[in-house]
Design an enzyme around this catalytic site. Sequence first.
Site, PDB file in Angstrom:
ATOM      1  N   ASP A 192      31.608  46.324  44.957  1.00 25.23           N
ATOM      2  CA  ASP A 192      32.682  45.531  45.556  1.00 25.23           C
ATOM      3  C   ASP A 192      32.347  45.170  46.997  1.00 25.23           C
ATOM      4  O   ASP A 192      33.130  44.476  47.652  1.00 25.23           O
ATOM      5  CB  ASP A 192      34.001  46.318  45.535  1.00 25.23           C
ATOM      6  CG  ASP A 192      34.700  46.220  44.181  1.00 25.23           C
ATOM      7  OD1 ASP A 192      34.259  45.404  43.344  1.00 25.23           O
ATOM      8  OD2 ASP A 192      35.679  46.960  43.967  1.00 25.23           O
ATOM      9  N   ASP A 230      36.472  45.243  33.372  1.00 22.28           N
ATOM     10  CA  ASP A 230      36.555  46.227  34.448  1.00 22.28           C
ATOM     11  C   ASP A 230      36.941  47.615  33.911  1.00 22.28           C
ATOM     12  O   ASP A 230      37.416  47.755  32.777  1.00 22.28           O
ATOM     13  CB  ASP A 230      37.593  45.749  35.474  1.00 22.28           C
ATOM     14  CG  ASP A 230      37.201  46.083  36.901  1.00 22.28           C
ATOM     15  OD1 ASP A 230      36.492  47.081  37.099  1.00 22.28           O
ATOM     16  OD2 ASP A 230      37.623  45.348  37.817  1.00 22.28           O
TER      17      ASP A 230
END
Length: 692
Positions: free
Chosen positions: A493, A436
């Site tokens: 997301d 990430d």
Amino acid sequence: MPQWRLDTAQQTLVMASTGAVPQVVYWGTPLPVSEDLAALALSQVSDLTGGMLDRLPDLSLCPLPGSDWQGQPGMTISEVDGRQITPRFQLERAEIAPDSLMLHSAADGLRLTHSFRAHATGVIAMTTTLHADRPVRLHWLAAPVLPIAALGTEMIDVAGKWLGEFQLQRQPWSVGARLRESRTGRSGQEHPPYALFPEPGCTNTAGTVRALHYAWSGGHRMVAEELPDGRRQVQFGHAWGSELEAATSFQSAELLAVVSDSGLNGIGRVFQRDMRDRVVTWPDPARPRPVHYNCWEAVYFDHDLATLSDIASRAASLGAERFVLDDGWFGRRDNDTSSLGDWTVDLRKWPQGLHPLIRHIHDLNMTFGLWVEPEMINANSDLYRAHPDWVLGRADQTTGRNQLVLNLGLQPVQDHLFGVLAALLREYPIDYLKWDHNRLLPVVDAAQNRGIYALMARLRAAHPLVELESCASGGGRIDAGILAHTHRVWLSDCLDPIERLRIQHDAALFLPSCLVGSHVGARRSHTTGRVQAMSLRAWVAATRHFGFEMDLRALDADEAQILGRVTAWWKSNRDWLMQAATLRLDSADPAVTAEMQLAEDGARFVLTAAQIEISRQILPKALRLTGLDPTAHYEIRLLNPEDAPPQSRARCALATGSLRLSGAALMAQGILLPVAWPATIWMIEGSVAQIV
Ligand code: GLA
């Protein structure tokens, strides 16, 4: 006047030089091998008129003021004392090989090299390199500069945001320059490095269009300029001022060029194939893409062996094959304010380390993946307390998601991160890292991005079987630069299937389905608050690299049954589905978004038609297919007739059985689907029918 050409099956690129830096005299659909390149170059020499210099400056591969160029320059450099350098380059020599070409120009102790390579995937990749006989400062260096044909009326580039990636935006060409620049230190959701230049009448399925993609994750700059004389240039390079140190050599990233005469899908097909078959290096290409389970939206930071073991068992019984433990397992990471940098297991949550969970996961025949965010650091971490000097940017900078960034330009930082990641991979049987990158950087710094690539390359060399996923608050780092080191992208997301479908559909112009992670989320979306049916959630995920990301304990019996069925369908089709081309359909109804996954051999496909909102007209409009063999016959059938709403009364043919139609009929006239409620999806399978 020497000329050079490069060809792929989809495009021809021709360059010529009058003694100075060469210029592109043709970039478009393929030319015959017999084309007279000298005549082609001459055909592009323009007249002169009043209000101009006495010679028209070349729109060269690097147009510069030193060569009379009055538009945006292709390079800006200065001596270390700040004096601007304005070279007038002359072509020195060309190095020609069957599928590649290097053109060297020189002036004032500087050498400029433009390199081109034609790939079998259909892409032409090009870079610019500058060498100097003394350290110089580089402010801007464009990859080879391309002209855009006068016929195009608009350009399409890509914007976006967290939860809303890959938004295509169109604007007309007019005199002046359009600047797109990502100054966030990553390719980013906001200005990803892609652009398309369609000619009039270009649709998803027909027409001519050119496309460019800059393969760099550290932030790029695009200048698309129409000059007062009518010519147009496009430049792509690192963001302005990315090179912070004076040096004797600099290089742009690769600019990837594609041309299509079959609409936007022709671009998508080549970029998809290029990413899948050339850019990404798979540890084991024969291994089927596994069904993922990711626990982020199920438990967030709240880790506990019993709960996650229970969820893992449920995931496995539904068909998951890889369990990914997300953020929250390390340091004292109870929320997003601490511990980035401290990559050791939190023994409060995991008293025996991760082994008991991994053993359970392995017993369930799943592999184990782990979330990391190596480039980042919280001020509240042991690493920061030990090395505050490792942080990138000013000490008084504003944080992002409460975090700072490590300076990957520093070798000790790279060594440290390699050490901790390699230790994790040695201690635990991890086959996948979700990597990430959750903040915008405080500076634009090419060395930072080079450091990330170097770290990833080193880790992969040491652990060649481990796959990496590129995530950056969802799709904040999706480009061919990072994909040379990774194997999947976390597109967004946003798991709400309506928005997810839109993002997937637009990203398909650049990304193949096998790289695009898509997870079935909670009934009530955690990011939009909308409630969506399992059928829609599951089928939308099943058109990409499939997975689940929800608290599986909350599934009701119907949902579990549908999810199990869609998972089984995906697993039995993934061998061809993950190699398929994603083709966008031209839907006559703006309320319907439709696309096809067409097998590489063309023998089968699955069509998805999503009713995004309520249609204006009473009945569904015919949906025309694409990419089929007009002379072949296809058997088509609806995969989910049970999703028909009560208002579907007459039961059109596909609602009750299969149909056999020619590719010609399917593409020229199309099919009629049953009426659909908004936020539902039809799935139609097709395969070449055996002639009996
Ligand atoms: C980012 C990612 C999410 C999740 C969280 C964890 O937002 O995009 O998928 O991993 O970080 O903090």
